[in-house]
Design a protein around this motif. Structure first.
Motif, PDB file in Angstrom:
ATOM      1  N   PRO A  57       0.812  -1.217   0.000  1.00 15.39           N
ATOM      2  CA  PRO A  57       0.000   0.000   0.000  1.00 15.39           C
ATOM      3  C   PRO A  57       0.852   1.276   0.000  1.00 15.39           C
ATOM      4  N   THR A  58       0.183   2.369  -0.292  1.00 14.19           N
ATOM      5  CA  THR A  58       0.866   3.655  -0.417  1.00 14.19           C
ATOM      6  C   THR A  58       0.216   4.692   0.508  1.00 14.19           C
ATOM      7  N   VAL A  59       0.688   5.915   0.357  1.00 13.01           N
ATOM      8  CA  VAL A  59       0.144   7.026   1.131  1.00 13.01           C
ATOM      9  C   VAL A  59      -1.346   7.224   0.828  1.00 13.01           C
ATOM     10  N   TYR A  60      -1.759   6.790  -0.340  1.00 14.17           N
ATOM     11  CA  TYR A  60      -3.170   6.915  -0.721  1.00 14.17           C
ATOM     12  C   TYR A  60      -4.071   6.142   0.246  1.00 14.17           C
ATOM     13  N   GLN A  61      -3.695   4.893   0.506  1.00 12.72           N
ATOM     14  CA  GLN A  61      -4.488   4.092   1.451  1.00 12.72           C
ATOM     15  C   GLN A  61      -4.387   4.639   2.872  1.00 12.72           C
ATOM     16  N   ILE A  62      -3.266   5.257   3.183  1.00 11.61           N
ATOM     17  CA  ILE A  62      -3.125   5.871   4.511  1.00 11.61           C
ATOM     18  C   ILE A  62      -4.109   7.040   4.648  1.00 11.61           C
ATOM     19  N   LEU A  63      -4.160   7.872   3.631  1.00 11.31           N
ATOM     20  CA  LEU A  63      -5.063   9.034   3.686  1.00 11.31           C
ATOM     21  C   LEU A  63      -6.523   8.606   3.780  1.00 11.31           C
ATOM     22  N   LEU A  64      -6.844   7.472   3.175  1.00  7.76           N
ATOM     23  CA  LEU A  64      -8.228   6.979   3.234  1.00  7.76           C
ATOM     24  C   LEU A  64      -8.459   6.095   4.458  1.00  7.76           C
ATOM     25  N   SER A  65      -7.466   6.025   5.338  1.00  8.09           N
ATOM     26  CA  SER A  65      -7.563   5.226   6.576  1.00  8.09           C
ATOM     27  C   SER A  65      -7.783   3.741   6.312  1.00  8.09           C
ATOM     28  N   GLN A  66      -7.284   3.273   5.180  1.00 10.59           N
ATOM     29  CA  GLN A  66      -7.405   1.839   4.892  1.00 10.59           C
ATOM     30  C   GLN A  66      -6.228   1.053   5.460  1.00 10.59           C
ATOM     31  N   VAL A  67      -5.090   1.719   5.602  1.00  9.70           N
ATOM     32  CA  VAL A  67      -3.929   1.092   6.233  1.00  9.70           C
ATOM     33  C   VAL A  67      -3.263   2.129   7.145  1.00  9.70           C
ATOM     34  N   THR A  68      -2.383   1.649   8.026  1.00  9.73           N
ATOM     35  CA  THR A  68      -1.650   2.569   8.895  1.00  9.73           C
ATOM     36  C   THR A  68      -0.269   2.856   8.294  1.00  9.73           C
ATOM     37  N   VAL A  69       0.400   3.851   8.859  1.00  7.85           N
ATOM     38  CA  VAL A  69       1.769   4.146   8.425  1.00  7.85           C
ATOM     39  C   VAL A  69       2.655   2.926   8.654  1.00  7.85           C
ATOM     40  N   ARG A  70       2.452   2.263   9.770  1.00  6.31           N
ATOM     41  CA  ARG A  70       3.270   1.073  10.078  1.00  6.31           C
ATOM     42  C   ARG A  70       3.112  -0.010   9.020  1.00  6.31           C
ATOM     43  N   ASP A  71       1.881  -0.137   8.484  1.00  7.86           N
ATOM     44  CA  ASP A  71       1.644  -1.153   7.440  1.00  7.86           C
ATOM     45  C   ASP A  71       2.282  -0.748   6.113  1.00  7.86           C
ATOM     46  N   ALA A  72       2.306   0.538   5.840  1.00  2.78           N
ATOM     47  CA  ALA A  72       2.677   0.987   4.494  1.00  2.78           C
ATOM     48  C   ALA A  72       4.156   1.311   4.340  1.00  2.78           C
ATOM     49  N   ARG A  73       4.840   1.612   5.424  1.00  2.00           N
ATOM     50  CA  ARG A  73       6.210   2.099   5.267  1.00  2.00           C
ATOM     51  C   ARG A  73       7.136   1.004   4.748  1.00  2.00           C
ATOM     52  N   MET A  74       8.105   1.440   3.968  1.00  3.08           N
ATOM     53  CA  MET A  74       9.100   0.520   3.410  1.00  3.08           C
ATOM     54  C   MET A  74      10.482   1.080   3.708  1.00  3.08           C
TER      55      MET A  74
END
Ligand code: ADP
Ligand code: MG
Length: 265
Positions: A57-74
């Motif tokens: 996932p990307t920042v897009y899903q973070i902004l839509l509250s579908q994932v957290t920063v912890r899930d998306a960060r690489m």
């Protein structure tokens, strides 16, 4: 955790180059750094060595509250910092966010979760003053503005500063201008010198002493998926961004004033 938005509504002025290389230089100086890519072009993502296609996932899903920063960060392996990636999907965010609650504050809320994980969060803004940039300004403590020393450089800042002021009134009373960074500087150009002097007259000690020279290694590094420090640690571009990191660190904790903003707009 200090959150810095790297912004200028003009494209091609060195925002992404500064975001990626400042992130790597701060990491080299021992800081824990997160770089968030807020541009659908995903240039910061690729410049940090992360494949955009696999970057879900990307920042897009973070902004839509579908994932957290912890899930998306690489992890940027060559850069030694973390990345919240972006890709073309982010271009739709403006429309998708419009009807959501607290649409301006979604990035701020998401980043609060990782406040203890980082010393610096750098936000690479898109070349527009849209909802993504407003989210960045709402989340940021301060704005770092890269600019080229060319005609109309100062005039070009009027809209940016007006937007920062609006965000200050409405969403984030603490936001400051962290500093103006002269980039792609050619010391042999009389015009560049003149504009540089004007910028200093206008913004005083808000202007970083560090100047980023035009350096071909800085332009080459992203195509190898590396910050310049990994690509050519001894080139002038690497040295300049290491100097900038040191100056940014020196300024941490130093009180910043809004006075330079009052003269504008
Ligand atoms: P922005 O993010 O503001 O659109 P970029 O950082 O992508 O700008 O820079 C625009 C172009 O200029 C890129 O091709 C980049 O590699 C190049 N560039 C940026 N800074 C420098 C520099 N100091 N020297 C040489 N080329 C640079
Ligand atoms: Mg960019």
């Amino acid at each position: 955790m200090k959150i810095l938005a790297i912004a200028n509504q003009k494209g091609g002025v060195g925002k992404t180059t500064t975001a990626v290389n400042l992130a790597a230089s701060l990491a080299e100086r021992g800081q824990r750094v997160l770089l968030a890519d807020l541009d659908p072009q995903g240039n910061a993502t690729m410049g940090a060595g992360i494949e955009k296609r696999s970057a879900l996932p990307t920042v897009y899903q973070i902004l839509l509250s579908q994932v957290t920063v912890r899930d998306a960060r690489m992890r940027s392996e060559p850069g030694h910092f973390d990345v919240i990636p972006a890709n073309r999907e982010l271009a739709g965010a403006e429309i998708d966010l419009v009807n959501l609650e607290q649409r301006d504050l979604r990035l701020k809320v998401a980043l609060a979760q990782v406040a203890d994980d980082y010393d610096f969060v750098l936000l690479d803004c898109p070349p527009t003053l849209n909802l993504l940039t407003v989210n960045a300004f709402a989340a940021a403590e301060a704005v770092l503005i890269p600019m080229q020393c060319e005609y109309y450089a100062l005039e070009g800042l009027t809209d940016l500063i007006a937007t920062i002021k609006k965000v200050k009134q409405r969403l984030n009373p603490g936001i400051q201008i962290e500093g103006l960074l002269r980039v792609m500087y050619d010391p042999r150009s009389t015009l560049a010198q003149q504009v540089s002097d004007q910028i200093k007259q206008h913004f005083g000690d808000k202007v970083y002493d560090t100047v980023i020279p035009r350096n071909v290694r800085l332009a080459e590094a992203p195509s190898h998926g590396m910050p310049v420090l990994a690509y050519d640690p001894h080139c002038r571009g690497s040295k300049a961004y290491m100097d900038l990191a040191e100056e940014v660190l020196e300024r941490v904790g130093r009180p910043t004033l809004m006075e330079s903003m009052h003269g504008q707009a």
